[in-house]
Design a protein around this motif. Structure first.
Motif, PDB file in Angstrom:
ATOM      1  N   HIS A 182       0.815  -1.207   0.000  1.00  0.00           N
ATOM      2  CA  HIS A 182       0.000   0.000   0.000  1.00  0.00           C
ATOM      3  C   HIS A 182       0.854   1.266   0.000  1.00  0.00           C
ATOM      4  O   HIS A 182       0.351   2.358  -0.189  1.00  0.00           O
ATOM      5  CB  HIS A 182      -0.950   0.019   1.213  1.00  0.00           C
ATOM      6  N   MET A 183       2.180   1.121   0.251  1.00  0.00           N
ATOM      7  CA  MET A 183       3.051   2.301   0.198  1.00  0.00           C
ATOM      8  C   MET A 183       3.206   2.790  -1.229  1.00  0.00           C
ATOM      9  O   MET A 183       3.569   3.943  -1.457  1.00  0.00           O
ATOM     10  CB  MET A 183       4.449   1.956   0.722  1.00  0.00           C
ATOM     11  N   VAL A 184       3.012   1.882  -2.211  1.00  0.00           N
ATOM     12  CA  VAL A 184       3.251   2.293  -3.588  1.00  0.00           C
ATOM     13  C   VAL A 184       1.984   2.275  -4.428  1.00  0.00           C
ATOM     14  O   VAL A 184       1.941   2.874  -5.490  1.00  0.00           O
ATOM     15  CB  VAL A 184       4.343   1.413  -4.257  1.00  0.00           C
ATOM     16  N   SER A 185       0.950   1.613  -3.965  1.00  0.00           N
ATOM     17  CA  SER A 185      -0.277   1.616  -4.746  1.00  0.00           C
ATOM     18  C   SER A 185      -1.465   1.442  -3.813  1.00  0.00           C
ATOM     19  O   SER A 185      -1.422   0.614  -2.908  1.00  0.00           O
ATOM     20  CB  SER A 185      -0.258   0.482  -5.772  1.00  0.00           C
ATOM     21  N   SER A 186      -2.501   2.245  -4.063  1.00  0.00           N
ATOM     22  CA  SER A 186      -3.652   2.158  -3.168  1.00  0.00           C
ATOM     23  C   SER A 186      -4.831   1.469  -3.818  1.00  0.00           C
ATOM     24  O   SER A 186      -5.911   1.432  -3.254  1.00  0.00           O
ATOM     25  CB  SER A 186      -4.055   3.565  -2.712  1.00  0.00           C
ATOM     26  N   ILE A 187      -4.620   0.948  -5.034  1.00  0.00           N
ATOM     27  CA  ILE A 187      -5.760   0.295  -5.667  1.00  0.00           C
ATOM     28  C   ILE A 187      -5.374  -1.093  -6.147  1.00  0.00           C
ATOM     29  O   ILE A 187      -5.626  -1.458  -7.279  1.00  0.00           O
ATOM     30  CB  ILE A 187      -6.346   1.142  -6.820  1.00  0.00           C
ATOM     31  N   VAL A 228       0.187   7.064   4.403  1.00  0.00           N
ATOM     32  CA  VAL A 228      -1.050   6.670   3.722  1.00  0.00           C
ATOM     33  C   VAL A 228      -2.241   7.365   4.377  1.00  0.00           C
ATOM     34  O   VAL A 228      -3.152   7.846   3.704  1.00  0.00           O
ATOM     35  CB  VAL A 228      -1.207   5.139   3.791  1.00  0.00           C
ATOM     36  N   GLU A 229      -2.227   7.418   5.708  1.00  0.00           N
ATOM     37  CA  GLU A 229      -3.322   8.080   6.422  1.00  0.00           C
ATOM     38  C   GLU A 229      -3.396   9.548   6.044  1.00  0.00           C
ATOM     39  O   GLU A 229      -4.470  10.104   5.833  1.00  0.00           O
ATOM     40  CB  GLU A 229      -3.082   7.920   7.925  1.00  0.00           C
ATOM     41  N   ALA A 230      -2.222  10.179   5.959  1.00  0.00           N
ATOM     42  CA  ALA A 230      -2.192  11.593   5.583  1.00  0.00           C
ATOM     43  C   ALA A 230      -2.752  11.769   4.179  1.00  0.00           C
ATOM     44  O   ALA A 230      -3.517  12.694   3.906  1.00  0.00           O
ATOM     45  CB  ALA A 230      -0.763  12.121   5.667  1.00  0.00           C
ATOM     46  N   GLN A 231      -2.384  10.860   3.299  1.00  0.00           N
ATOM     47  CA  GLN A 231      -2.877  10.938   1.931  1.00  0.00           C
ATOM     48  C   GLN A 231      -4.397  10.817   1.913  1.00  0.00           C
ATOM     49  O   GLN A 231      -5.089  11.541   1.186  1.00  0.00           O
ATOM     50  CB  GLN A 231      -2.237   9.812   1.111  1.00  0.00           C
ATOM     51  N   ARG A 232      -4.911   9.930   2.740  1.00  0.00           N
ATOM     52  CA  ARG A 232      -6.368   9.760   2.795  1.00  0.00           C
ATOM     53  C   ARG A 232      -7.046  11.035   3.275  1.00  0.00           C
ATOM     54  O   ARG A 232      -8.085  11.443   2.778  1.00  0.00           O
ATOM     55  CB  ARG A 232      -6.746   8.628   3.750  1.00  0.00           C
ATOM     56  N   LYS A 259      -2.761  16.639  11.394  1.00  0.00           N
ATOM     57  CA  LYS A 259      -1.537  15.848  11.153  1.00  0.00           C
ATOM     58  C   LYS A 259      -1.325  15.657   9.656  1.00  0.00           C
ATOM     59  O   LYS A 259      -0.205  15.722   9.156  1.00  0.00           O
ATOM     60  CB  LYS A 259      -1.683  14.478  11.802  1.00  0.00           C
ATOM     61  N   ALA A 260      -2.413  15.405   8.950  1.00  0.00           N
ATOM     62  CA  ALA A 260      -2.293  15.193   7.509  1.00  0.00           C
ATOM     63  C   ALA A 260      -1.871  16.483   6.809  1.00  0.00           C
ATOM     64  O   ALA A 260      -1.042  16.461   5.904  1.00  0.00           O
ATOM     65  CB  ALA A 260      -3.630  14.718   6.948  1.00  0.00           C
ATOM     66  N   PHE A 261      -2.422  17.605   7.244  1.00  0.00           N
ATOM     67  CA  PHE A 261      -2.118  18.860   6.559  1.00  0.00           C
ATOM     68  C   PHE A 261      -0.658  19.257   6.722  1.00  0.00           C
ATOM     69  O   PHE A 261      -0.107  19.966   5.886  1.00  0.00           O
ATOM     70  CB  PHE A 261      -3.013  19.999   7.082  1.00  0.00           C
TER      71      PHE A 261
END
Lengths: 584, 574
Positions: B130-135, B278-282, B411-413
């Protein structure tokens, strides 16, 4: 808004003392009254039962009423109410009230008294100030204790009592009411809104905050010791923020266990009585340069009999709402007197502003990491042991797997308490409640019933010993009658375990066999007889499914655990201090 | 495909009924760091200009091929792979390019590789996909000491080149230890890109410790049993040396175990960091979704309002005609009592001696005056209605949950910024408030993103508290601050200084925040000092206000009025 007592127009019913009394209680968000009705307090209980805003819980013993009121207040953060009729009904409340006083729990205690015209004449169960002075009996264990002598003065005394109970360090207050006063009518309601007779105690010394921040900002190994005083202040959020900002490692006192999440990377666990090695080594070690204590009195159970090594190398900062506790046991460099939340918020904000773009000086991030997993506990090998009967350490590790993440866990007093302090990990949304200030056996058995009546959305657990169960266990009948969903986990070693194990460490070191029961105790059987669901566990890996089943029942239930009785609890320094007291 | 990869015919039963039209908008689902090696190959073997051309054709920037986290859509990555393949003569050359300088892609971690094994690495690769692809999903089907069988399922169709790139990098992992490439057997692959494949690698035998032990054992045996050593000082000197050697070997073993533990703990730390990324990206994607949702709502309401305005204009036109008719009628109505008054006055002058006649005239005068008053009231009756009614839908919002959400959002921002964050609530915070959730999110997103945008170092602190009747959210940062003379201008559309704005800021956010807070009966406070930072307080009413709060004028006047009513500018304490 102050409303002067209006004259009631003719023809309009005048308010009774009891109506005004209940109105004040409801305005202060009390919702439950615990007690046992009796003749000399009958009008009060009658009015509570008829009230739409209050609920009357009749217990099996007045001590149970006081314990339940205490549990209710601890779990909800709101004031609680308990009552007992005159004479023994009042004196039976004393131990529970003393527990509340020792731990700063807000409570209104109402006791009955003979009619005012009969005082001094030998009325039944009379406890006036000339003979058995009930007011004097309650004075040492309350913040305010008085007998009200006239109907017109009832609102005044009640306001004064509520003000004392809810400002500064919270605590119990006692009002002794002659029975004839309740039905008397008042000329006016004499109503004050709560905001107008209770000042907000959120003031603080800004200069002291700045001084404290200076020390904390420049500390290389700052440590925070958090006590139970944080709970009523609602300061757990600001504490977490301040600790992460520094970053500072955090330990709690035994009574304050859980005010800082023990699964947090900065948590060192408990310092003191049955505590964790990390907390002891760091706080007493040479690295700690600045120590901030919050709501901790630095008493015997926390400080290893007032060890001088508690003092850090640079500065001791003590935060407490009670000025009398500042510098009581150790000289402090900065005193922060006030509400814990208000001051911690200010510390966090000031720290955030003072640091600006700079990094804090704390070097904890590059220090040796804290112990995690089983290694952080006493005798870790017993936490994974498969031997039977199950070890006290192992069944607690098993219980941890199924403990809901928002559970309220009560502990009673005894050897099981030491295992609870050391071996349970209390996370961010869980709470651990223990009356270690007074240390009354039976409190942890009964208080959860009050908590369940006040905090209906959180699962309530009581992890107690068999001796506590036998002392106050009949109050489980109250839980059944009111269908309060509490899960009691009773560790049954058929003796007063802490005394038996401790006796081999003090005095002549001869075990005190008298504390071992002459007949085996069937806790689960007793519980079933009282109407609770009950199970017995004695093997590793059993308790998880039992707890799941108990949770699904959503009613009062008992899990009796029969552990290996030969394993002593982590008594540690307590035995040494008792030994020292005896020698002296 | 290379000689080590054997393709077995397709298994396509799962591809039926699947539409390929699932691309939709180009969401960023794949991390460009997986093609860092390929980018290096193109740059070094074909030149930087070629890399720039290839990247441009795929609509990505050459800077995004720097080996750091850059998430792009599948389309762009597929396009990049196709462009690169076009530069090469064969699939073999393409595979070699995909694993070009592979060990460098692992950065400092490659120095710790000796503490782990290829097997552990393969397992980590499965767990951190999941670090390189989320789908896509990767499932471990079977594993052993020197092999692993994996099922790979992408959520969308992917090209043969994408699969080839993955197979090449997967089979090259053992080369990081100086071992030969793994043998990769593809058991199945369909047009969608679903595949099941097995990698088998050679296990490295560590022969040194057994050999050292055997040698030492032989020496000790010889010394003890065959008396090869002369007695005396030589024996006394040699035995300690042997003992030291034994101790050294034991210490090496201990060090190796410690370093292996270190390697595993570093793996865990990296995994946590990856999860945080990944959480930040979400959260960022959620912010984008909320922005889109808000825009759609505004567009819908705008369309409704336009239709409403048209109706209103027609209605006003009809009302205007009615008014004109009524005015004409009133004019006639007013003349009647006026005529009576005139007549009555004339009568008083002419025949005012008689008491009775005077009384009659006064009575008529009073009647006429009353009639005039009634008509004038009707004339002066005005319906005050402002057509700009703003529609909000208050709902119950739990404050504890809101605090948790704010913590995650903040945190994500500030992810990847050297900024600390602190979010906590106080006991004064209400348990819940009734507010339009979109409005609340809009205001808070604006305040938090502003704090994140304008704070380069230091910290952002958010306190969720309350005052009677209000939820108060305080956002404090250590950013660049705002000059005192510009404090009001930041609330006006495009009022903030262009130079002072963060990149990609259009100076509209706070003006919208101001208007929204005015509409729900909220208030704002702000305090700032240049070089120290800024603090905003947003006060949200716990219950919706009784009547909508609207601006009575339009344009600059409206903002000035709103500003005065909604915003308090605090002076910073010295």
């Amino acid at each position: 808004m102050i409303q002067p007592a209006p004259r009631v127009p003719p023809g309009v019913p005048r308010p009774r003392v009891v109506d005004v009394f209940l109105r004040y209680l409801v305005a202060e968000e009390a919702r439950v009254v615990f007690g046992i009705p009796g003749g000399l307090l009958h009008p009060f209980f009658e009015a509570v039962e008829a009230s739409q805003d209050l609920r009357l819980i009749v217990t099996k013993h007045e001590q149970g009423a006081a314990f339940m009121a205490d549990g209710y207040a601890r779990a909800t953060g709101r004031i609680s109410v308990c009552g007992g009729t005159s004479g023994p009904g009042a004196t039976n409340l004393l131990t529970g009230v003393a527990c509340a006083f020792a731990d700063g729990v807000p409570m209104v205690v109402v006791t009955g008294q003979a009619a005012s015209h009969a005082l001094g004449k030998g009325a039944a169960q009379e406890t006036n100030r000339e003979d058995m002075d009930i007011v004097a009996m309650f004075r040492p264990v309350t913040k305010y204790s008085t007998m009200v002598t006239s109907a017109a003065s009832v609102p005044h005394h009640l306001r004064r009592a509520l003000r004392q109970a809810l400002t500064g360090r919270p605590g119990p207050v006692h009002l002794n009411m002659p029975v004839d006063l309740w039905e008397m009518e008042l000329d006016g309601e004499d109503w004050f809104d709560p905001d107008t007779y209770r000042p907000r105690t959120t003031t603080f010394d800004r200069l002291a905050v700045k001084q404290a921040v200076e020390f904390l900002m420049h500390a290389e190994h700052p440590v925070i010791l958090a006590g139970a005083g944080l709970r009523f202040s609602g300061a757990t959020g600001p504490l977490l923020s301040l600790a992460e900002m520094l970053p500072a490692r955090v330990a709690t006192t035994p009574r304050g266990k859980g005010v800082f999440p023990e699964d947090h990377p900065l948590s060192m666990g408990v310092l003191g009585f049955a505590g964790h090695d990390d907390a002891r080594e760091v706080v007493l070690g040479p690295e700690t340069d600045v120590l901030l204590t919050v709501g901790a009195s630095l008493n015997e159970t926390t400080t290893f009999n007032w060890s001088p090594q508690i003092r850090p190398s640079k500065a001791l900062l003590q935060l407490d709402i009670d000025a009398d506790r500042i510098g009581r046991n150790y000289p402090v460099d900065v005193a922060l007197v006030g509400d814990a939340q208000a001051i911690l918020v200010e510390l966090a904000y000031h720290m955030h502003r003072s640091l600006g773009g700079r990094e804090p000086r704390s070097r904890w991030s590059v220090a040796e990491p804290l112990s995690r997993g089983h290694e952080r506990h006493d005798r870790p090998e017993l936490r994974t042991s498969d031997r039977a009967p199950v070890t006290p350490q192992r069944w607690r590790a098993d219980l941890q797997e199924v403990l809901p993440d928002n559970a309220i866990v009560f502990s009673d007093i005894g050897g099981h308490m030491l295992f609870n302090i050391n071996h349970l990990i209390i996370g961010g949304r869980q709470s651990f409640l223990l009356n270690l200030g007074f240390g009354s056996m039976g409190h942890g058995t009964v208080a959860p019933v009050g908590a369940a009546l006040g905090s209906t959305k959180r699962p309530i657990f009581a992890i107690i010993g068999d001796a506590c169960f036998t002392m106050n266990g009949l109050e489980l009948l109250t839980a059944v009658e009111y269908d309060t969903p509490v899960i009691w986990v009773v560790e049954n070693n058929n003796m007063h375990g802490i005394t038996w194990h401790g006796s081999q460490l003090v005095g002549s070191r001869r075990p005190l066999d008298s504390v071992r029961y002459r007949r085996p105790l069937d806790v689960a059987g007793m519980a079933r007889a009282m109407g609770l669901a009950a199970w017995t566990v004695d093997r590793p890996g059993q308790i998880q499914s039992v707890i799941r089943e108990a949770l699904s029942l959503a009613g009062p239930s008992v899990v009796e655990v029969r552990p290996d009785v030969t394993i002593p609890p982590p008594i540690g320094e307590r035995a040494q201090s008792i030994a020292g007291f005896i020698r002296r | 495909m290379s000689a080590e990869c054997t393709v077995i015919p397709l298994r396509s039963d799962e591809s039926e009924g699947v539409s390929v039209d699932r691309f939709g908008p180009p969401d960023p689902h794949i991390n460009l760091r997986i093609v860092w090696g390929l980018g290096r190959w193109v740059a070094e073997q074909r030149g930087a200009e070629v890399l720039a051309r290839v990247a441009a054709a795929a609509d990505i920037s050459p800077d995004q091929l720097d080996g750091r986290n850059h998430w792009v859509s599948y389309d762009r990555l597929e396009a990049f792979l196709a462009e690169c393949r076009a530069l090469m003569a064969s699939d073999d050359e393409f595979e070699d390019a995909c694993i070009y300088r592979m060990s460098e892609a692992y950065g400092p971690f490659r120095f710790a590789l000796w503490a782990v094994t290829p097997r552990l690495m393969y397992k980590q690769a499965v767990r951190t996909m999941h670090m390189v692809s989320s789908i896509c999903t990767v499932e471990l089907v079977a594993e052993g000491a020197n092999f692993m069988r994996v099922k790979y399922v992408p959520d969308r169709p992917e090209s043969y080149l994408m699969s080839l790139s993955r197979f090449a990098q997967t089979s090259a992992i053992p080369t990081l230890w100086g071992l030969p490439k793994a043998q990769l057997t593809v058991h199945s692959r369909d047009d969608w890109g679903r595949s099941e494949y097995e990698v088998k690698w050679r296990v490295k035998l560590n022969w040194l410790p057994p050999l050292a032990g055997a040698t030492l054992g032989a020496i000790v045996t010889a010394v003890v049993y065959f008396g090869l050593l002369p007695s005396g000082p030589v024996a006394w000197a040699l035995l300690p040396v042997l003992g030291a050697a034994v101790g050294h070997i034991m210490d090496l073993h201990r060090t190796n175990r410690l370093n292996r533990n270190y390697g595993e703990s570093q793996n865990e730390a990296l995994q946590e960091l990856a999860s945080a990324a990944v959480e930040a990206q979400r959260e960022i994607l959620e912010l984008g979704r909320r922005q889109v949702q808000w825009t759609h709502l505004v567009e819908e309401q705008l369309a409704e309002r336009t239709a409403g305005l048209t109706d209103m204009i027609e209605s006003l036109g009809r009302q205007q005609e009615d008014r004109q008719d009524r005015l004409r009628g009133m004019s006639h109505d007013l003349r009647s009592p006026l005529q009576i008054i005139t007549s009555a006055v004339d009568m008083l002058h002419a025949r005012g001696d008689s008491e009775q006649e005077r009384a009659e005239c006064i009575g008529e005068l009073e009647g006429a005056v009353t009639s005039m008053r009634v008509h004038l009231d009707q004339l002066m009756g005005v319906v005050v209605a402002d057509a700009r009614m703003v529609r909000h839908t208050p709902q119950k919002v739990d404050v504890a949950a809101l605090t948790t959400a704010l913590r995650q959002r903040l945190k994500a921002f500030v992810f990847d910024q050297a900024v600390r964050t602190s979010v906590f609530s106080t006991r004064e915070a209400p348990d819940h408030i009734m507010v339009d959730r979109l409005v609340l999110d809009r205001v808070l997103d604006n305040l938090l993103t502003n704090a994140a945008k304008y704070t380069e170092r230091g910290s952002i602190l958010v306190e969720v508290g309350g005052t009677p009747g209000y939820l108060t959210i305080k956002v404090s940062d250590t950013g660049r601050g705002i000059e005192r003379e510009k404090m009001e201008a930041i609330f006006v559309p495009e009022g903030s200084d262009v130079k002072g704005r963060a990149p990609r800021s259009f100076g509209l956010g706070l003006s919208i925040v101001l208007r929204l807070m005015g509409e729900i009966g909220g208030r704002l406070e702000v305090m700032s000092r240049v070089g120290r930072g800024t603090t905003f307080w947003a006060h949200f009413p716990v219950k919706p206000t009784e009547a909508p709060v609207v601006a009575s004028r339009s344009g600059e006047g409206a903002y000035a009025e709103l500003l005065e009513r909604v915003v308090t500018i605090r002076r910073p304490t010295p």
